[in-house]
Structure formats: structure tokens, C-alpha cells
Design a protein around this motif. Structure first.
Motif, PDB file in Angstrom:
ATOM      1  N   ALA C 165       0.748  -1.136   0.102  1.00 53.50           N
ATOM      2  CA  ALA C 165       0.145   0.157  -0.067  1.00 53.50           C
ATOM      3  C   ALA C 165       0.953   1.347   0.083  1.00 53.50           C
ATOM      4  CB  ALA C 165      -0.992   0.147   1.198  1.00 53.50           C
ATOM      5  N   VAL C 166       1.833   1.158   0.720  1.00 53.83           N
ATOM      6  CA  VAL C 166       2.671   2.584   0.810  1.00 53.83           C
ATOM      7  C   VAL C 166       3.280   2.570  -0.510  1.00 53.83           C
ATOM      8  CG1 VAL C 166       4.603   3.334   1.831  1.00 53.83           C
ATOM      9  CG2 VAL C 166       3.193   2.296   3.491  1.00 53.83           C
ATOM     10  N   GLY C 169       0.988   3.956  -2.994  1.00 54.05           N
ATOM     11  CA  GLY C 169       0.363   5.449  -2.617  1.00 54.05           C
ATOM     12  C   GLY C 169       1.493   6.501  -2.924  1.00 54.05           C
ATOM     13  N   LEU C 170       2.715   5.947  -2.368  1.00 50.69           N
ATOM     14  CA  LEU C 170       3.957   6.883  -2.832  1.00 50.69           C
ATOM     15  C   LEU C 170       4.052   7.051  -4.274  1.00 50.69           C
ATOM     16  CD1 LEU C 170       6.500   6.152   0.096  1.00 50.69           C
ATOM     17  CD2 LEU C 170       5.219   8.139  -0.362  1.00 50.69           C
ATOM     18  N   LEU C 173       1.491   9.498  -5.509  1.00 50.28           N
ATOM     19  CA  LEU C 173       1.965  11.031  -5.274  1.00 50.28           C
ATOM     20  C   LEU C 173       3.081  11.409  -6.078  1.00 50.28           C
ATOM     21  CD1 LEU C 173       1.653  11.114  -1.429  1.00 50.28           C
ATOM     22  CD2 LEU C 173      -0.031  11.829  -2.972  1.00 50.28           C
ATOM     23  N   PRO C 182       7.711  13.359  -2.692  1.00 48.97           N
ATOM     24  CA  PRO C 182       6.966  12.692  -1.798  1.00 48.97           C
ATOM     25  C   PRO C 182       7.643  11.551  -1.009  1.00 48.97           C
ATOM     26  CG  PRO C 182       5.757  13.269  -3.701  1.00 48.97           C
ATOM     27  CD  PRO C 182       7.142  13.485  -3.990  1.00 48.97           C
ATOM     28  N   THR C 185      10.320  12.785   1.243  1.00 50.55           N
ATOM     29  CA  THR C 185       9.867  13.312   2.541  1.00 50.55           C
ATOM     30  C   THR C 185       9.388  12.282   3.590  1.00 50.55           C
ATOM     31  OG1 THR C 185       9.062  15.362   1.195  1.00 50.55           O
ATOM     32  CG2 THR C 185       7.957  14.805   3.359  1.00 50.55           C
ATOM     33  N   ALA C 186       8.794  11.397   2.773  1.00 51.11           N
ATOM     34  CA  ALA C 186       8.374  10.461   3.707  1.00 51.11           C
ATOM     35  C   ALA C 186       9.495   9.385   4.368  1.00 51.11           C
ATOM     36  CB  ALA C 186       7.397   9.386   3.084  1.00 51.11           C
ATOM     37  N   LEU C 189      10.569   8.556   7.841  1.00 51.09           N
ATOM     38  CA  LEU C 189       9.570   8.060   8.795  1.00 51.09           C
ATOM     39  C   LEU C 189       9.214   6.600   8.264  1.00 51.09           C
ATOM     40  CD1 LEU C 189       7.573   9.811  10.444  1.00 51.09           C
ATOM     41  CD2 LEU C 189       5.852   9.204   8.602  1.00 51.09           C
TER      42      LEU C 189
ATOM     43  N   ARG D 134      -1.943  17.096   2.484  1.00 51.84           N
ATOM     44  CA  ARG D 134      -0.873  16.798   3.075  1.00 51.84           C
ATOM     45  C   ARG D 134      -0.773  17.840   4.089  1.00 51.84           C
ATOM     46  NH1 ARG D 134       3.388  15.855  -1.499  1.00 51.84           N
ATOM     47  NH2 ARG D 134       4.809  15.749   0.019  1.00 51.84           N
ATOM     48  N   ASP D 157       5.726  17.121   8.080  1.00 44.62           N
ATOM     49  CA  ASP D 157       5.599  16.890   6.744  1.00 44.62           C
ATOM     50  C   ASP D 157       5.581  15.564   6.384  1.00 44.62           C
ATOM     51  OD1 ASP D 157       5.184  19.546   6.168  1.00 44.62           O
ATOM     52  OD2 ASP D 157       7.089  20.000   6.389  1.00 44.62           O
ATOM     53  N   ALA D 158       6.597  14.898   6.905  1.00 42.17           N
ATOM     54  CA  ALA D 158       6.828  13.339   6.740  1.00 42.17           C
ATOM     55  C   ALA D 158       5.353  12.575   7.006  1.00 42.17           C
ATOM     56  CB  ALA D 158       7.820  12.909   7.167  1.00 42.17           C
ATOM     57  N   VAL D 159       4.669  13.097   8.131  1.00 43.63           N
ATOM     58  CA  VAL D 159       3.629  12.232   8.611  1.00 43.63           C
ATOM     59  C   VAL D 159       2.519  12.599   7.673  1.00 43.63           C
ATOM     60  CG1 VAL D 159       1.910  12.238  10.151  1.00 43.63           C
ATOM     61  CG2 VAL D 159       4.300  12.178  11.035  1.00 43.63           C
ATOM     62  N   THR D 161       2.640  13.391   4.335  1.00 45.89           N
ATOM     63  CA  THR D 161       2.702  12.576   3.027  1.00 45.89           C
ATOM     64  C   THR D 161       2.562  11.072   3.395  1.00 45.89           C
ATOM     65  OG1 THR D 161       4.406  14.099   2.615  1.00 45.89           O
ATOM     66  CG2 THR D 161       4.507  11.971   1.356  1.00 45.89           C
ATOM     67  N   PHE D 162       3.032  10.753   4.306  1.00 43.45           N
ATOM     68  CA  PHE D 162       2.968   9.297   4.784  1.00 43.45           C
ATOM     69  C   PHE D 162       1.540   8.902   4.967  1.00 43.45           C
ATOM     70  CE2 PHE D 162       3.254   5.471   7.575  1.00 43.45           C
ATOM     71  CZ  PHE D 162       4.159   4.669   6.793  1.00 43.45           C
ATOM     72  N   VAL D 164      -1.276  10.210   3.704  1.00 42.24           N
ATOM     73  CA  VAL D 164      -1.864  10.408   2.366  1.00 42.24           C
ATOM     74  C   VAL D 164      -1.651   9.302   1.344  1.00 42.24           C
ATOM     75  CG1 VAL D 164      -2.117  11.694   0.274  1.00 42.24           C
ATOM     76  CG2 VAL D 164      -2.301  12.864   2.503  1.00 42.24           C
ATOM     77  N   ALA D 165      -0.120   8.963   1.418  1.00 43.62           N
ATOM     78  CA  ALA D 165       0.266   7.678   0.872  1.00 43.62           C
ATOM     79  C   ALA D 165      -0.281   6.474   1.162  1.00 43.62           C
ATOM     80  CB  ALA D 165       1.888   7.564   0.826  1.00 43.62           C
TER      81      ALA D 165
END
Lengths: 203, 203, 203, 203
Positions: C165-166, C169-170, C173, C182, C185-186, C189, D134, D157-159, D161-162, D164-165
Motif C-alpha cells: 500500500a505504501v 500510494g507513494l 503521489l 513525496p 519526504t516520507a 518515517l 498533506r 511533513d513526513a507524517v 505525506t505518509f 496520504v500515501a
DNA sequence: ACACTCGGGACCTCCCGTTGTT
DNA sequence: AACAACGGGAGGTCCCGAGTGT
């Protein structure tokens, strides 16, 4: 709105409609484009002109007719020497013909080709303009003959028709090529022919 | 289907498309009408011609080009006496011009007026045909000069251009009026001019 | 033709069809374009594939399936350390993701979004691929747990689903923005979360 | 007609267009179908929207944008506890997600996948919505940190993006399968991860 | 195994004109 | 005198698939 605005609206419509019709032809011109360029709404247009056809006819009579009389007819009306008028016209054209006239041809000729065969109302209005034009040249020739500036044995009507035909034919070739070459090429021959219209003693 | 049908389909399309374009102009011709008259489907048309433009170009090159070469160009190619050829052409035209030519003008001239200014591909193909036509006349004049049938001081290219222009201009006037009068009116003048191309001793 | 050519034709079709479908989507891809690019005729295409749908399904199963197994599934099958595999995958992606993947997203994800809701045959084939993918990750997690490289209390299936899923989803984006931001950025995390999967003593 | 009708016409168009685009995708939606369902004529549609693209953009901005703000953005704007908001969202989704959302996925995600790569105007509008989404989550995280409800070392910001992804990726898997299983499977992992965002003392 | 020809429908675009209102 | 809203149709494009012949 005041009548002023009404007149202005009508004239703006006519002017822009002429531009569009000249550039794209009557059928390919769209009322929507004309409306957009004039910033006039459809309701206003249909208030002044009952249909696209009426608008086109008005352009023909008022805009193209006025232009024809100004530049192609009046010079003959004001003279009794058709050879001189034509000589000068040809000189002017080969020297400084506006870009637009070279690329887009004669407004009257364009409408004639597009609409003569398929739309009788236009056909008749165009014929009237052609008659006016040919007649003005013929009259000028007759005055020239009376003044001794044109040979007596020349058929004035034939000259009128011939001159208009050559004008329209050359405009067509010029428009096709996008440059003035056909006129330049034919020019000496034209001048020779014009010269041949003069009485012997002047030659 | 057999390839024979394909050829027939293509030719039927070209012929009917020519009729429609000649009668109504390119833009006003509708593929649907052409399809209906040929009893061909859209798929078949799209197979033979990728677009309306391609169809129009094929009509120009193959149908109109063939007609032009047959009737307007070949007579000059086969002769060394341009004055005679033109004299006969004029005689024929004033006597027996098909109704269609009178009312609908010259196919080439029509397309030229409609499309030269707005569609460069058509413009170029049309220009090529005009060049061929003017060139054939000019060549004929040169042969005439070599054969002593045309005055040496005449500019062959100018004659080619002039003749084509007069032809196209008269066709335009004729089409507008729907009758042959402009040609008849200008005819004596044209014959005079033709006569003036001959060397002195022949006059 | 020889069977060689037949195979080559089929493969050329599959490859180009994949390109078109990847770039424009299945519905927006046109057989005509695919045919033009492969220089194959319609008859040949319909010999190999009975319909556009069959071609699309073959692209899905053979081209996209092969790609998915090679790059997204095999690394998990060959390892018992999912955290290491994913860590390296993420590192690779942030460093050197091909332009095409950034702009056009995941081939599988694209087809899934376009066709899952409206075409059951595609839906099922895509679901099979997703299951294979998720299953491979889950299996890898289980092997990792057996090898003491992943916490025992982690739900292997949940990880498989979550990772896919990640990823999808990425990719979505990223495709929207046309750049890698994106993912970048992620990334921290994601690495944190991966780290949290490891057993306590390794942390 | 009264302006009221105009507004109603426009809204009917937007609503039905949204339905069609959501169900079939933008390219596969046909204006004819939209017109039939709204009982609006082509002229009326053309009056309100200059093209299919304009209609689609309006659907994106007005219908999908409104939906996104209402259900996906506002909850974050009105809270300073992102973990609580997300926990509740997940609970709601696993309990009572409308059939349509399960089968057809996320309206924004669908449009993004279909159009991001091939249509820049759509791409930009979609990107703006993603940014809004985001950003709202990131802001909420920052407020949560200020309020001591989120760990200070988390990248807001990472949260954003994450989250939403993950949302988009799970929606994609769900749409493909046509059931809620992927969300249910990943749920515990998600809740764990959310929990890990809280400060130590709250854990 | 492949090539050429054709079928017929559906798509979006856009056009000209009318209607009711101000 | 002008306006927004709408009607309804026709336009060219192009598509997928079938048929027929090698």
C-alpha cells in the motif's frame, strides 16, 4: 443605451465581420468569433442583423462596396484618361501593395468565388458591384475617346470587362503565391496593351 | 474484398468528392454527403484517405490536375503556335462551354480562392499546378518565337502569366453572372491582343 | 513466414503495447498506434490476439508480471531479512529512480486504478499479482521471524499489505507531482518504521 | 430562462459528470451519457463549460475538492490531536465504508492516476488538492506537538505525506479486490504506528 | 501467418438561431 | 437595445473488429 452606442455596435460588428470574412471566407467565419472580438452579445447581433446572411450582405454592400468605390471606381469617375489611371494603378500596386492584399486577395473576388454559385442573394449584390466597376471603366473610356485620348475603334465595354478580369485574375494568382511576382511578371505586357489603346498620333 | 473493389472505391470517392467540392467548396462539402452518394462507409473512406484534407489534396492532384493537363495544358505542349491555340480555345469557349463551367467556374480557381490564404498544403499544390500551366504556355510561346510565329520581343513568361490571369478572371466574372456574357464582351479585345503578338510580316 | 518471425511479431506487439498502455492507459491506447509503431498489420495482430482485451491481458500477465516478479518480488523471495531488503529498495529508489517511473508511476498500479472497477477479467489478473506480491513479502517476514531478524509479534500479512500500500500510494503521489519529493519526504518515517520491526535486542 | 435554472443546470451537470467520471474515468465518460442523465442539451452544456476538459476540471475543483475538504481535511483542521483523528477515521472506515468507496476507490486518486501523466492542467489542480491535504495533516501534527500530544522528534511533513500515501495505497488495493480486506489486514499495524507517534509518557 | 479492405458506430466540438428577461 | 441560457443538429475523427484473400 443611447443611439450612439447602437450605431457603434453596428459598425463594430460590420468591421470585425469584414475582417473575419476576408480572412476566412463567409462560411468559415463563425458568429461566435465575431461576437468575441467585438465584445458584443448574440442578442445584440440578432437585434441589428436578422441572420448571418444579412450580416454578410451588409458587409458586402457597406464595407466592401465602400472600399471598391473608393479605390477601384472613383479614380475612373474623376478622369477622362483611363490609360493614365490604369498606368498609375499598376505602378502603385507593384510598388506598395499592402501585405494583406497580397496574401488574401481581393475581398470582392473572394466573396464572389465562394458565394456566387450557391447563394443567389449574394450573387446579385456582387454582380451589381461588378457592373458598377466595369461600367465606371467603360464610361471613363468613352470620355477618353471623346477627349481624343483613346482610340475610337476600341470597345469601351470590352475594356471595362477586360480590365476587371485581369485585375481579378492577377489578384488570384498573387493570393495563391503569397507574393507579387505574377503582377510584376505580367506588368510589361499590360503596359504595352494599355499603350496600344492610345490613338496613333500619341504613340 | 478483392483489390479491384478497393480501386473502384477510391475512384468513386475521388469522383464524388470532386463533384461536391466543385459545387460547394471544400469546407462546405460534407464527408457524410460524399459517403451517401458513393455508398461507401466511413471506415472505407478512412482507409483510403486519412482525413478530409488528404481527400481534398488527392482530388486536387488527381482529378483537377488531370483535367487541367488534358484541357488547359496539353494543347500548348503539342503546338508551336500559341496564338492559334488560344484563338481556338476562345472560339470553343464562346460557342460551347458546358453549363457547369459557366455556373461554377474553374475548379482550380475555386480551390485556389478558398484555400490559398488559409491552408498552406493546398496552397502549394495549387501553386504547382499554376506553375505548370503558366510554364506550358511560356514554353509554347518560345517555340512559337523559334518558329517565327510570335514576335521576338514578347516576354514568354509574361504571356503565360497574363493568359492564365485573364482566363481565371473571366471565369470568375462568368461564374458570378451565371452566363457567358463577360467572355463574349471581352472576346474581340482578346483576339486583337493575340493578333498583336504575331510578327509584323504576318499581320 | 518462419515461426521465428511469428514469435518476434508477438513479442514486438507485447512490448509496444506495454509502452502505449503504460504511457496512455489501456482505453486511451489505440491499436492503430501500436500497429504503426510495430510495423505489424491488423491481420497479424488479430491472429495473435483475438481482441484488444486479450492483448491487454497478455501485457499484464507477461510483461508487467515479469517486471513485478523481477524487481518487486524476487528480492523478498531470496532473503530472510525483509527489513534489509526494504531498506535497500528505499535507498535505491531515492537515489536512482528512472525518469519514467517518476512521471508515469507503477505499471501495475496504473492498470489497477483504470480497470479494477470496470473490467472483471483485468481485475482478477491484477488481484493475482497483488496477492503474489503481498504474499512474497509476508513469507519473507515469516522467514525473518524464524531467523530472529523480525519481531515475533508482528503480523506478517499486515506487513505485506502495508508495504504494498505504501509503495503504491507513494508512486501515486510521485506520479502526480512528477518528482521524487513525496518519497524523499516520507523516507525517514519509513526507515523508522522498518527499524521498529526489528527485535528489541537488535535495536 | 431565469438565472436560477442556469445554476441548477450547472449543478446537475457537475453532479452527474462526477458520477460518470468516478465510475468510468474521465476519458471513458461520454458527454452524451452525462447529457442523457441530466436531461440537458449539448447547447446548454457548451454554454456552461467550453469543453469536456473544462467540465472535468470543474468537477475536480468543485465536487471532488469539496468532498476532500469536508471528509479528509476538515477533521484535521479542527483538531490538535492527529493520532485521535486518524484512529477514529480508521475505525469508521473499517466499520462503515460505503459500498461505492470500496469498489470505486478514491475519486481524487482515480483522477490522479488517470490524468497526472498525460494532462498537465489536471495534474496541477490535483497536486494543489494533494498539497492541501498533506499540509492540513502536517499542521495538525504541529499543533499536536505544541499541545504535547505528539512526539517532538516527529517530522510533521513526513507524517502528512505518509498518511496520504497509505490512504491512497490502501484505497487502491481495496478497489482492486472490491472488498475491505486490505484495510482490515493492515489496520493493527497502522494503529501501532499511530501509537508510536505519541510521547513516551502517554504511551 | 499475414495483408488489405471495409463496416458502422460513437466520440467531442461547435455552430446558428431562439427564447424569455431586463 | 442587449443579455444569458438553451436547442438541436451536423461536422470530422477515429476506433475496434470482421471479412476476404493469399
Amino acid at each position: 443605451m443611447s443611439p450612439r452606442d447602437a450605431v457603434r455596435t453596428r459598425e463594430a460588428l460590420l468591421e470585425v465581420a469584414f475582417e473575419e470574412i476576408y480572412r476566412r471566407g463567409f462560411h468559415e467565419s463563425s458568429l461566435a468569433d465575431i461576437l468575441a472580438r467585438t465584445e458584443v452579445t448574440k442578442g445584440a447581433l440578432y437585434h441589428h442583423f436578422g441572420s448571418k446572411e444579412e450580416l454578410g450582405l451588409a458587409v458586402l454592400d457597406e464595407v466592401i462596396g465602400a472600399w471598391l468605390r473608393e479605390y477601384k471606381i472613383r479614380p475612373f469617375e474623376e478622369s477622362d484618361d483611363p490609360v493614365a489611371v490604369l498606368t498609375q494603378m499598376i505602378a502603385q500596386e507593384t510598388e506598395a501593395l499592402p501585405e494583406r492584399a497580397v496574401k488574401q486577395g481581393c475581398p470582392l473576388g473572394n466573396m464572389s468565388q465562394e458565394l456566387s454559385a450557391c447563394h443567389d442573394a449574394f450573387r446579385q449584390h456582387i454582380e451589381a458591384l461588378y457592373d458598377e466597376w466595369r461600367g465606371a471603366i467603360a464610361s471613363c473610356v468613352r470620355r477618353g475617346q471623346a477627349a481624343g485620348k483613346v482610340r475610337e475603334d476600341v470597345d469601351a465595354d470590352a475594356v471595362g470587362t477586360f480590365v476587371v478580369a485581369v485585375n481579378q485574375g492577377l489578384a488570384q494568382l498573387m493570393k495563391n503565391q503569397g507574393n507579387i511576382e505574377p503582377v510584376a511578371t505580367a506588368q510589361p505586357l499590360l503596359l504595352d496593351w494599355l499603350h496600344s489603346l492610345k490613338p496613333r498620333r500619341e504613340r
